[in-house]
Write a protein that holds these residues in place. Structure first.
Motif, PDB file in Angstrom:
ATOM      1  N   GLY A  32      -0.171   3.573   1.375  1.00  0.00           N
ATOM      2  CA  GLY A  32       0.094   3.134   2.747  1.00  0.00           C
ATOM      3  C   GLY A  32       0.382   1.651   2.840  1.00  0.00           C
ATOM      4  N   ALA A  33      -0.405   0.853   2.131  1.00  0.00           N
ATOM      5  CA  ALA A  33      -0.218  -0.601   2.194  1.00  0.00           C
ATOM      6  C   ALA A  33       1.144  -1.044   1.658  1.00  0.00           C
ATOM      7  N   CYS A  48      -1.343   2.044   6.128  1.00  0.00           N
ATOM      8  CA  CYS A  48      -2.586   2.751   5.751  1.00  0.00           C
ATOM      9  C   CYS A  48      -3.120   3.569   6.912  1.00  0.00           C
ATOM     10  N   SER A 108      -3.433   7.704   0.669  1.00  0.00           N
ATOM     11  CA  SER A 108      -3.036   6.961   1.866  1.00  0.00           C
ATOM     12  C   SER A 108      -3.383   5.482   1.720  1.00  0.00           C
ATOM     13  N   LEU A 109      -4.560   5.219   1.196  1.00  0.00           N
ATOM     14  CA  LEU A 109      -4.962   3.831   0.986  1.00  0.00           C
ATOM     15  C   LEU A 109      -4.124   3.174  -0.108  1.00  0.00           C
TER      16      LEU A 109
END
Length: 125
Positions: free
Chosen positions: A52-53, A15, A48-49
């Motif tokens: 990303g994880a 993230c 992204s959040l």
């Protein structure tokens, strides 16, 4: 580091890396072109959040032995191949064919090397 902690750290860093990359891209755009699009920044920060994880967690599992590590290592080459299938370069572009050949060649080479390494590691046990 314990596997669960490593996976969690990978998810967090995935993230952070995507958030920083997005902000850097639009920050450099602001410096070079004088424009900054908050709407686009928010759009990419949300992704992204969201992405990303899981991508960071997958990246953290690559070094694990066995099928899980091999599948995690194959995420990038398979993703690259799927990207040019789902979003191919414009056919009228002069770079379309070289880009397709490069992506397919790199993805195939990476996948073969990943599988070969896994087979070699399994035989050496």
């Amino acid at each position: 580091m314990r596997p669960a902690a490593g996976t969690l750290a990978g998810a967090l860093m995935g993230c952070v890396a995507l958030l920083v990359a997005t902000f850097t891209f639009y920050g450099i755009n602001l410096l070079l072109k004088g424009s900054f699009w908050w709407g686009q920044v928010y759009f990419w920060w949300a992704r992204s959040l969201a992405l990303g994880a899981p991508l960071g967690a997958v990246g953290a599992t690559i070094r694990r032995p066995g099928l899980g590590g091999v599948l995690a290592a194959l995420v990038v080459p398979v993703g690259a191949a799927l990207n040019v299938i789902v979003l191919p370069p414009p056919a009228d572009s002069l770079m379309a064919k070289p880009v397709l050949l490069t992506v397919w060649g790199a993805a195939t080479t990476a996948a073969v090397l990943i599988v070969a390494r896994a087979i070699r590691a399994r035989r050496s046990r």
